[in-house]
Design a protein around this motif. Structure first.
Motif, PDB file in Angstrom:
ATOM      1  N   ALA A  10       0.838  -1.192   0.000  1.00 43.86           N
ATOM      2  CA  ALA A  10       0.000   0.000   0.000  1.00 43.86           C
ATOM      3  C   ALA A  10       0.877   1.248   0.000  1.00 43.86           C
ATOM      4  O   ALA A  10       1.992   1.234   0.509  1.00 43.86           O
ATOM      5  CB  ALA A  10      -0.893   0.001   1.240  1.00 43.86           C
ATOM      6  N   HIS A 148      -5.782  -3.353   3.963  1.00 43.35           N
ATOM      7  CA  HIS A 148      -4.721  -2.351   4.058  1.00 43.35           C
ATOM      8  C   HIS A 148      -3.905  -2.490   5.341  1.00 43.35           C
ATOM      9  O   HIS A 148      -2.789  -1.968   5.417  1.00 43.35           O
ATOM     10  CB  HIS A 148      -5.320  -0.941   4.026  1.00 43.35           C
ATOM     11  CG  HIS A 148      -5.515  -0.387   2.655  1.00 43.35           C
ATOM     12  ND1 HIS A 148      -4.484  -0.244   1.740  1.00 43.35           N
ATOM     13  CD2 HIS A 148      -6.619   0.089   2.031  1.00 43.35           C
ATOM     14  CE1 HIS A 148      -4.947   0.287   0.621  1.00 43.35           C
ATOM     15  NE2 HIS A 148      -6.233   0.494   0.766  1.00 43.35           N
ATOM     16  N   THR A 216      -7.375  -1.579  -2.364  1.00 43.93           N
ATOM     17  CA  THR A 216      -6.478  -2.332  -1.487  1.00 43.93           C
ATOM     18  C   THR A 216      -5.425  -3.093  -2.295  1.00 43.93           C
ATOM     19  O   THR A 216      -5.688  -3.531  -3.426  1.00 43.93           O
ATOM     20  CB  THR A 216      -7.253  -3.338  -0.629  1.00 43.93           C
ATOM     21  OG1 THR A 216      -7.746  -4.395  -1.462  1.00 43.93           O
ATOM     22  CG2 THR A 216      -8.408  -2.664   0.081  1.00 43.93           C
TER      23      THR A 216
END
Length: 450
Positions: A10, A148, A216
């Motif tokens: 991420a 995440h 995500t």
């Protein structure tokens, strides 16, 4: 199922941003949802139903509260399918806008005095739209924050969705307190509409927050490598059917929330008890304020000792503390009601409420996580939503048989306990390996599209 060796990462700060967006978005979304609950208990029996029969009017009004829960499974099928095909972010934005629109329209509806039986029909239609929206809200927000989150802190980060829900309920209660204090004629004429009209601002703020989120990394990776299922529901029912049933049973714990929020409020302010409307709203507000602090603490504990023990404590404990809370209302003692309301809802129920986003989400793999959570929870929540209607019937013609309602609530806590006892403990399983056990041994694969 093969697992890519190098998962996508991420962008910096995205886990916190996803958790914050889940919190704020859920708070704004459930502000809309819970102001309906307050209005259904305090206002709608006189505005939309026959005032000549107060008991029946209250029963019908509380039934409209449950209508949204009946619509939730339908919304879950639709939104879960597209959430696992198109991504979490698109569903999060869609659900927020739909909730804001349907809630604003409730504030614009004509009353029974103005248009007769058309008024409750229009109310039910708007309530159905609310239910469809809520069906995808928590599942998409939970999936976004879980996927995440750092693997060792999934409980904490996913708990922000439920903290947001409690924040929305707190906001709804605080908005209703000054409205409920209006003179009766002003309250019924126009005052009740104000909280619903404020949903326009809710939708705008929520849209600004959620449109800036990244999809995500696990979903992006799934789509880029193996592809997404053409029919996520088929994959879900073939490979995760036992966990779907487990989530349905566990989600019945939400009955504690609906009984506390709606039926207990209606009972406390009824003629048989006669407690002050504004004072009871403050009980809910303070209990939710405590829950805002308790939920992340319970979730953090689950990251250390596991999801199952914390959830079990919340589910089993709620069966006992809700009995004590309803008994306190029957005594008419406000200090007792306040203390036990905070303990029952703010502390004990928060153990189950704060842990279920990670507990349920970790049962499923990335490719069916949103579908699994949405369908499983919304079927369970549908039953929980109508718990208010059943409680109103169980309470008898005078609506004062609180002990029967307490036993009914305790009975609804039994399936969640059984579900948790039979579930796998997943708090130490890496994110990319979640749901693997359910998928081992399957002989076929749903055709996927990149």
């Amino acid at each position: 199922m093969s697992v890519p060796a190098a998962p996508l990462e991420a962008p910096p700060g995205q886990p916190k941003k996803a958790a914050t967006a889940a919190w704020i978005g859920s708070a704004l979304e459930y502000y809309d949802f819970f102001i309906y609950g307050s209005a259904a208990a305090l206002i709608f029996p006189e505005v939309f139903f026959d005032e000549s029969d107060p008991a029946t009017a209250t029963l019908l009004s509380l039934a409209t509260f449950g209508v949204a829960y009946a619509a939730r499974p339908i919304g879950a099928l639709f939104l879960g399918h597209f959430g696992d095909k198109l991504g979490r972010k698109k569903i999060m934005v869609f659900t927020l806008m739909l909730m804001g629109l349907s809630t604003f329209l409730i504030g614009c509806l004509p009353t029974r005095e103005q248009v007769g039986t058309l008024a409750p029909v229009l109310l039910v239609l708007c309530r159905i739209l609310q239910g469809i929206s809520a069906a995808g809200e928590q599942a998409s927000a939970n999936s976004m924050s879980l996927e995440h989150a750092p693997p060792s802190r999934r409980g904490f980060f996913t708990s922000f969705t439920l903290s947001g829900t409690q924040g929305g309920q707190l906001l709804a209660t605080l908005v209703f307190i000054p409205v409920a204090a209006l003179p009766e004629d002003q309250l019924l004429a126009w005052g009740w509409r104000i909280p619903f009209w404020l949903s326009f601002a809710v939708a705008v703020v929520g849209y600004v927050i959620r449109r800036t989120l990244h999809e995500t990394p696990t979903f992006t990776q799934q789509a880029a490598t193996e592809g997404v299922p053409k029919m996520p529901l088929a994959v879900l029912l073939r490979e995760h059917w036992a966990d779907v049933l487990r989530v349905v049973a566990a989600a019945l714990v939400a009955s504690v929330s609906t009984i506390f929020t709606v039926w207990a409020l209606s009972y406390a302010t009824s003629d048989s008890v006669g407690m002050d409307r504004t004072s009871m709203l403050w009980v809910g507000a303070l209990a939710n304020l405590v829950a805002l602090a308790a939920i992340p603490l319970w979730a953090t504990l689950s990251d250390r000792i596991g999801r199952r023990p914390v959830f079990l404590l919340g589910a089993a404990g709620s069966a006992v503390t809700m009995f004590a809370y309803l008994w306190a209302i029957s005594t008419g003692s406000y200090p007792l009601v306040l203390v036990l309301g905070i303990v029952a809802f703010g502390v004990v129920y928060s153990a189950a409420n704060g842990v279920w986003p990670s507990f349920y989400g970790e049962m499923f793999s990335t490719r069916v996580r949103l579908s699994g959570m949405a369908i499983g929870t919304q079927i369970g929540f549908a039953i929980a939503g109508f718990a208010v209607t059943f409680a109103a019937q169980i309470a008898g013609p005078d609506g004062d048989n609180w002990s029967a309602v307490a036993l009914f609530t305790a009975a609804l806590c039994v399936p969640p306990v059984i579900a948790a006892l039979t579930a796998r403990e997943t708090h130490k399983v890496p994110t990319e390996r979640l749901g693997e056990r359910a998928e081992q041994g399957t002989t076929g694969r749903e055709k996927v599209t990149a």
